[in-house]
Every structure is written in structure tokens, then in C-alpha cells.
Design a protein around this motif. Structure first.
Motif, PDB file in Angstrom:
ATOM      1  N   ARG A 194       0.638  -1.266   0.012  1.00  0.00           N
ATOM      2  CA  ARG A 194       0.032  -0.038   0.110  1.00  0.00           C
ATOM      3  C   ARG A 194       0.803   1.257  -0.027  1.00  0.00           C
ATOM      4  O   ARG A 194       0.642   2.185  -0.750  1.00  0.00           O
ATOM      5  CB  ARG A 194      -1.029   0.061   1.237  1.00  0.00           C
ATOM      6  CG  ARG A 194      -2.010   1.033   1.148  1.00  0.00           C
ATOM      7  CD  ARG A 194      -2.796   1.039   2.473  1.00  0.00           C
ATOM      8  NE  ARG A 194      -3.458   0.002   2.578  1.00  0.00           N
ATOM      9  CZ  ARG A 194      -4.783  -0.110   2.160  1.00  0.00           C
ATOM     10  NH1 ARG A 194      -5.225   1.031   1.557  1.00  0.00           N
ATOM     11  NH2 ARG A 194      -5.554  -1.027   2.062  1.00  0.00           N
ATOM     12  N   ALA A 195       1.726   1.252   1.022  1.00  0.00           N
ATOM     13  CA  ALA A 195       2.726   2.676   0.998  1.00  0.00           C
ATOM     14  C   ALA A 195       3.504   2.624  -0.170  1.00  0.00           C
ATOM     15  O   ALA A 195       3.837   3.854  -0.828  1.00  0.00           O
ATOM     16  CB  ALA A 195       3.725   2.330   2.098  1.00  0.00           C
ATOM     17  N   LEU A 196       4.120   1.638  -0.738  1.00  0.00           N
ATOM     18  CA  LEU A 196       5.045   1.869  -1.985  1.00  0.00           C
ATOM     19  C   LEU A 196       4.534   2.026  -3.114  1.00  0.00           C
ATOM     20  O   LEU A 196       4.640   2.873  -4.220  1.00  0.00           O
ATOM     21  CB  LEU A 196       6.092   0.940  -1.888  1.00  0.00           C
ATOM     22  CG  LEU A 196       7.000   0.447  -0.504  1.00  0.00           C
ATOM     23  CD1 LEU A 196       8.049  -0.541  -0.651  1.00  0.00           C
ATOM     24  CD2 LEU A 196       7.681   2.054  -0.338  1.00  0.00           C
ATOM     25  N   ARG A 197       3.341   1.400  -3.584  1.00  0.00           N
ATOM     26  CA  ARG A 197       2.770   1.642  -4.782  1.00  0.00           C
ATOM     27  C   ARG A 197       2.065   2.905  -4.571  1.00  0.00           C
ATOM     28  O   ARG A 197       2.021   3.532  -5.668  1.00  0.00           O
ATOM     29  CB  ARG A 197       1.353   0.522  -4.951  1.00  0.00           C
ATOM     30  CG  ARG A 197       1.878  -0.911  -4.941  1.00  0.00           C
ATOM     31  CD  ARG A 197       2.655  -1.297  -6.205  1.00  0.00           C
ATOM     32  NE  ARG A 197       2.690  -2.886  -6.379  1.00  0.00           N
ATOM     33  CZ  ARG A 197       3.694  -3.426  -7.191  1.00  0.00           C
ATOM     34  NH1 ARG A 197       4.274  -2.423  -8.210  1.00  0.00           N
ATOM     35  NH2 ARG A 197       3.701  -4.638  -7.222  1.00  0.00           N
ATOM     36  N   GLY A 198       1.449   3.467  -3.642  1.00  0.00           N
ATOM     37  CA  GLY A 198       0.827   4.651  -3.405  1.00  0.00           C
ATOM     38  C   GLY A 198       1.879   5.734  -3.295  1.00  0.00           C
ATOM     39  O   GLY A 198       1.513   6.752  -3.805  1.00  0.00           O
ATOM     40  N   GLY A 199       3.225   5.406  -3.051  1.00  0.00           N
ATOM     41  CA  GLY A 199       4.264   6.309  -3.053  1.00  0.00           C
ATOM     42  C   GLY A 199       4.764   6.760  -4.510  1.00  0.00           C
ATOM     43  O   GLY A 199       5.846   7.246  -4.393  1.00  0.00           O
TER      44      GLY A 199
END
Length: 348
Positions: A194-199
Motif C-alpha cells: 500500500r505504502a510503496l505503490r501509493g508512493g
């Protein structure tokens, strides 16, 4: 699997830099007497293609044709629908589509004076694709070249370095959230996804290792734009040995200075690793960020190789215990003539 954010932003990478990358390759081709070079790419091995053009190969395969002078052409089996998207998101202006590479290459070379073609990083090509192309161009000499594009990628430009710094910050924050006390294997993967794809990460590979005394190592290798970072952390300090491999990593990173041999990283880590349980086998590795997509599997570690100023890569300590357990710690750093710059990790 590449399914994150694909970006072409002139504020991040200028048109001048895109042109300079191709021009540098054309200069290297001229030095080897090559008139046309081909760069192969598929979904699992497309970083050279992306470095030169910003093309993102989500599936299928293709060959980038680079003439000694002039614009590049992407030869692909992909449909026109996909080619339109690729034109909008890359620096490639010329595409050629067809059912096989033999016909595509023969068509590309039609009307050109016979000379020498070069297969970049030929050792990594699928043999049938290379043979297909060679058979399709009678009258042309074929040179199987080394890693000309990878060599350009070993020391990131100023623009790439800024992207690596951004990648390191995002990955470090994601890893910290994923490894809070009480996290589970599933929640760790969910959090970093979630954090890396979103980032803005394009690709990522979470990994977990465990030992018989219940200690978990959690790592993430991720691609931000076209650059790679890697971090792996040991969760908890309940067992006696985690401190030893953490100290070993700290010592190895401190030794990663411009002009240092890669072997000196292992030498620096050795005193801490001597505290591991009997029978444990430890390996200290350096993997340039250009090779992190394969965890360096295509490149043998050379202890005599020397680190260069500005080079970025992952320092890792990997341990195999006698009872079958495994652990790993790693961080990505940028080599300088002084203290290494931490791109990931709490010491950044």
C-alpha cells in the motif's frame, strides 16, 4: 510485477539527459565499430530499455534498435493500442510492430548499407531470439557485446541520485510501519504494498526469512521510477545473535567508501560476525542498484572490484544457520569519498 505508477516528468529527468544517455551509448558503439546496436527487454529484464527511453515493458518482449546516429526504434510484437500508450509515456518516437523479431529486424535494416550489428549484454539474451536475429541479417557482421548500458547506469546522475533519495525515504518509512511490534507476515506485505505503490513505486519484492528461535527478517526491494533500493531488517532483539549481524552491517556500510575494495566490506564486518552461533555461515554483499532487480544474481561478487564515488547500491549481511534458518539485514547507500550516504535505514 510492474503495476505501479509510471512517470515521464521533465522536471525529474530532463530532455537533455535522455538525449545524453543515448548519445553515450552511440559513442561506446562507435568505439567498438558497431553500426546498429540492439537492446533486448522483457517484463523481467527491462531496466536498460527504461534507462534509455522511459519505456515500461509490463508484458511481452521487445528489442530497441539504436543506430550509430539518429533516433532509436522499438521493435515489438505488441499491438498498436499499446504502442500508442508507449509513445505517450516514453522518449521513443519510432515503433515497428510485427509477429517475430526476424522480420522486424530485417525490415529495420532494409535499405541500410551492410555493416556490424551489436547485441548489448548478449550473454543475457534468450538464445532463440539472438539466433533468430542473426539468421535474419545475412551480410551483416554480428558482435555479441557486453553490458554497455549497465555500465552507464552504475554511477547515477544527479537526477537519478535525487530519485534514489526519494525512493529511500519512501521505502524507509514503509518498512518502519510494516515492522512495528505485533505485525504479522500478511500485514507487513500489505503495508509495504500500500505504502510503496501509493508512493510511486513501480515494482517491489517483499521477502521474509525466519530462524528456529523465532526471529524474522523482513526485506523489500523496490523500483522507484527506473532506480532500485533495498532494505532488510531483523524484527525484535529477543535472540542473542541479531545484534551481531546489525553490528556487522553497520561496519560494512562504514567501509563502503570511494576507492574501497568490495572485499573490505566483509573484512570490516568479520569481528561482529565472529559472534554468531557455531556453524553459521555469513556473506557480506554489495549489489549496485542497477543489479538489484535480480538481487545481483547475474553478476558474480568480485572482492577485488573497487567502489566508485557516487555509486549507489545495497550492502547486505546474509546468514545461513546450521539448523536451516536464515536471516538478512541490508540497507542501500551512496558511496562518497567520506562517510557513505544512507539512502534507506534509520541511520539515513
Amino acid at each position: 510485477m510492474k503495476r505501479g505508477l509510471h512517470v515521464l516528468d521533465p522536471a525529474e529527468t530532463s530532455d537533455q539527459e535522455w538525449g545524453d544517455r543515448v548519445a553515450a551509448l552511440q559513442k561506446a558503439m562507435a568505439a567498438q565499430g558497431v553500426d546498429v546496436a540492439f537492446v533486448y527487454a522483457d517484463v523481467s529484464r527491462s531496466d536498460d530499455l527504461a534507462y534509455l527511453t522511459n519505456l515500461c515493458l509490463y508484458w511481452n518482449e521487445g528489442v530497441l534498435a539504436i543506430p550509430a546516429e539518429g533516433p532509436v526504434t522499438f521493435l515489438t510484437k505488441l499491438s498498436l493500442r499499446v504502442q500508442n500508450w508507449m509513445k505517450a509515456s516514453s522518449k521513443v518516437t519510432e515503433f515497428s510492430g510485427g509477429k517475430n523479431f526476424a522480420d522486424l529486424v530485417a525490415k529495420y535494416l532494409l535499405g541500410k548499407k551492410n555493416g556490424t550489428i551489436g547485441l548489448v549484454d548478449a550473454a543475457l539474451w534468450p538464445a532463440d531470439v539472438a539466433d533468430e536475429i542473426v539468421a535474419a541479417v545475412p551480410g551483416w557482421q554480428v558482435k555479441r557485446l557486453g553490458s554497455l548500458v549497465r555500465e552507464q547506469r552504475l554511477i547515477p546522475s544527479a537526477a537519478e541520485t535525487e530519485l534514489l533519495r526519494a525512493a529511500g525515504r519512501i521505502l524507509d518509512d514503509a518498512a518502519a510501519k510494516a515492522t512495528v511490534e505485533g505485525s504479522t507476515a500478511g500485514s507487513r506485505v500489505e503495508t509495504v504494498e500500500r505504502a510503496l505503490r501509493g508512493g510511486g513505486f513501480l515494482d517491489l519484492y517483499p521477502s521474509s526469512l525466519s530462524t528456529s528461535d523465532g526471529v524474522t527478517s523482513f526485506g523489500v526491494t523496490g523500483q522507484y521510477r527506473m532506480n532500485w533500493v533495498y532494505s532488510s531488517r531483523v524484527l525484535g532483539d529477543g535472540a542473542s545473535w541479531p545484534a551481531a549481524i546489525k553490528d556487522a552491517l553497520t561496519a560494512a556500510i562504514a567501509a563502503a567508501k570511494a576507492g574501497a575494495r568490495i572485499g573490505s566490506l566483509a573484512e570490516a564486518a568479520a569481528p561482529a560476525l565472529a559472534k554468531l552461533p557455531g556453524g553459521a555461515k555469513a556473506e557480506v554483499r554489495w549489489v549496485n542498484q542497477a543489479d538489484l532487480s535480480t538481487s545481483g544474481e547475474f553478476r558474480a561478487q568480485d572482492p577485488a572490484a573497487v567502489l566508485a564515488d557516487g555509486e549507489a547500491g545495497a550492502v547486505s549481511v546474509e546468514v545461513a544457520f546450521a539448523d536451516g534458518g536464515n536471516a538478512a539485514v541490508a540497507e542501500t547507500v551512496r558511496v562518497t569519498e567520506g562517510e557513505p550516504e544512507h539512502l534507506t535505514g534509520a541511520q539515513r
